[in-house]
Design an enzyme around this catalytic site. Structure first.
Site, PDB file in Angstrom:
ATOM      1  N   HIS A  69       1.284  -5.406   4.558  1.00 23.59           N
ATOM      2  CA  HIS A  69       0.546  -4.535   3.637  1.00 23.59           C
ATOM      3  C   HIS A  69       0.862  -4.907   2.201  1.00 23.59           C
ATOM      4  O   HIS A  69       1.864  -5.584   1.924  1.00 23.59           O
ATOM      5  CB  HIS A  69       0.946  -3.072   3.883  1.00 23.59           C
ATOM      6  N   THR A  71       1.650  -2.816  -1.044  1.00 24.71           N
ATOM      7  CA  THR A  71       1.934  -1.471  -1.561  1.00 24.71           C
ATOM      8  C   THR A  71       1.217  -1.268  -2.896  1.00 24.71           C
ATOM      9  O   THR A  71       1.271  -2.147  -3.757  1.00 24.71           O
ATOM     10  CB  THR A  71       3.458  -1.298  -1.788  1.00 24.71           C
ATOM     11  N   HIS A 153       1.546  -7.804  -4.150  1.00 28.35           N
ATOM     12  CA  HIS A 153       2.052  -8.807  -3.204  1.00 28.35           C
ATOM     13  C   HIS A 153       2.107  -8.238  -1.803  1.00 28.35           C
ATOM     14  O   HIS A 153       2.021  -7.018  -1.610  1.00 28.35           O
ATOM     15  CB  HIS A 153       3.476  -9.216  -3.618  1.00 28.35           C
ATOM     16  N   THR A 155       4.889  -8.487   1.246  1.00 30.81           N
ATOM     17  CA  THR A 155       6.208  -8.979   1.671  1.00 30.81           C
ATOM     18  C   THR A 155       6.071  -9.612   3.055  1.00 30.81           C
ATOM     19  O   THR A 155       5.593  -8.968   3.993  1.00 30.81           O
ATOM     20  CB  THR A 155       7.234  -7.829   1.725  1.00 30.81           C
TER      21      THR A 155
HETATM   22  P1  2AM Z   1       7.185  -4.035  -0.760  1.00 33.13           P
HETATM   23  O1  2AM Z   1       5.936  -3.376  -1.211  1.00 33.13           O
HETATM   24  O2  2AM Z   1       7.705  -5.032  -1.719  1.00 33.13           O
HETATM   25  O3  2AM Z   1       7.055  -4.656   0.607  1.00 33.13           O
HETATM   26  C1  2AM Z   1       8.339   0.766   2.220  1.00 33.13           C
HETATM   27  O4  2AM Z   1       9.659   0.609   1.826  1.00 33.13           O
HETATM   28  C2  2AM Z   1       7.430  -0.076   1.379  1.00 33.13           C
HETATM   29  O5  2AM Z   1       7.423   0.394   0.033  1.00 33.13           O
HETATM   30  C3  2AM Z   1       7.795  -1.533   1.320  1.00 33.13           C
HETATM   31  O6  2AM Z   1       6.625  -2.252   1.527  1.00 33.13           O
HETATM   32  C4  2AM Z   1       8.431  -1.721  -0.031  1.00 33.13           C
HETATM   33  O7  2AM Z   1       8.360  -2.941  -0.677  1.00 33.13           O
HETATM   34  C5  2AM Z   1       7.822  -0.621  -0.846  1.00 33.13           C
HETATM   35  N1  2AM Z   1       8.821  -0.084  -1.776  1.00 33.13           N
HETATM   36  C6  2AM Z   1      10.034   0.421  -1.475  1.00 33.13           C
HETATM   37  N2  2AM Z   1      10.641   0.906  -2.568  1.00 33.13           N
HETATM   38  C7  2AM Z   1       9.814   0.695  -3.604  1.00 33.13           C
HETATM   39  C8  2AM Z   1       9.867   0.963  -4.999  1.00 33.13           C
HETATM   40  N3  2AM Z   1      10.916   1.563  -5.554  1.00 33.13           N
HETATM   41  N4  2AM Z   1       8.821   0.581  -5.747  1.00 33.13           N
HETATM   42  C9  2AM Z   1       7.765  -0.022  -5.205  1.00 33.13           C
HETATM   43  N5  2AM Z   1       7.645  -0.299  -3.896  1.00 33.13           N
HETATM   44  C10 2AM Z   1       8.648   0.044  -3.101  1.00 33.13           C
END
Ligand code: 2AM
Length: 222
Positions: A69, A71, A153, A155
């Site tokens: 996904h 985010t 992005h 991950t």
């Molecule tokens: P990602 O988007 O880089 O993969 C659940 O943890 C998801 O939320 C993950 O996909 C994670 O990183 C994202 N995530 C976790 N903490 C975050 C933060 N403080 N800010 C933005 N995205 C975050």
């Protein structure tokens, strides 16, 4: 988490449809498989791992978990700053559950993460939180001057003990170097695109043909 805090999700984002998830995972695997056999990668291996290893198996080095996904807003069930405001945005409400085509324009690898850069369209930017890049400033100061959407992005994997949110910071670092005029050291023309090295174990593969990925805008409660 207490029930009253459950009304907001862990995060909002675009979730790749199953078929395209497999394709992106395969592309990423192929890239990692090739990268760690390149002489240039071996030459820069000391930048990549602190251990005096002669080789690294990148497919083992990175752990992948969960559905792929991109985010948009990490809400932490409402505890994150701006979570409620984001959930209340008209675009978020209107487009919730809609299908999108994401454009994956590059793959990148650092000693911490492997990810895909998502190049957002104007429409997709309406779902991008205004402060996404600014939030990264304590870690990546130059993020303040990068355009909205720079942090977008997917991950694809993290090294042991690394949090997924690191992937976005790693991408911003590379984009900040590009913005400063550092094009990276062109290492190789690969089948997938051109590979450049940005120092400190940071590699960027600009895809010749961006991967178009169908995705649903939704949220995860976890
Ligand atoms: P990602 O988007 O880089 O993969 C659940 O943890 C998801 O939320 C993950 O996909 C994670 O990183 C994202 N995530 C976790 N903490 C975050 C933060 N403080 N800010 C933005 N995205 C975050």
């Amino acid at each position: 988490v207490p029930l009253e805090e459950m009304s907001l999700p862990l995060f909002f984002g675009w979730f790749l449809l199953p078929g395209i998830q497999d394709k992106v995972r395969c592309t990423s695997m192929d890239f990692l498989k090739t990268l760690d056999t390149l002489e240039a990668f071996k030459k820069h291996l000391p930048d990549f791992t602190v251990e005096a290893e002669k080789e690294v198996d990148l497919e083992q080095y990175f752990q992948a978990n969960g559905a792929l996904h991109c985010t948009t807003k990490f809400c932490d069930y409402g505890k994150a700053e701006g979570a409620k405001e984001y959930a209340d945005k008209p675009a978020v409400k209107e487009l919730y559950g809609s299908a999108f085509e994401l454009s994956l324009s590059a793959l990148f690898v650092t000693p911490r993460t492997v990810g895909a850069r998502v190049s957002l369209s104007e429409d997709q930017l309406t779902l991008w939180p205004a402060d996404a890049e600014k939030e990264a400033v304590p870690l990546v100061p130059a993020a303040a001057t990068l355009p909205a959407g720079s942090r977008a992005h997917i991950t694809l994997g993290c090294a042991e003990g690394v949090e997924p949110q690191q992937t976005g910071f790693d991408l911003l670092e590379i984009l900040a170097l590009q913005q400063e005029g550092q094009e990276g050291e062109l290492v190789e023309e690969m089948e997938l695109g051109s590979l450049a090295y940005y120092g400190k174990g940071r590699w960027l593969l600009s895809l010749r043909e961006p991967v178009s990925a169908q995705a649903c805008f939704s949220s995860l409660y976890g």
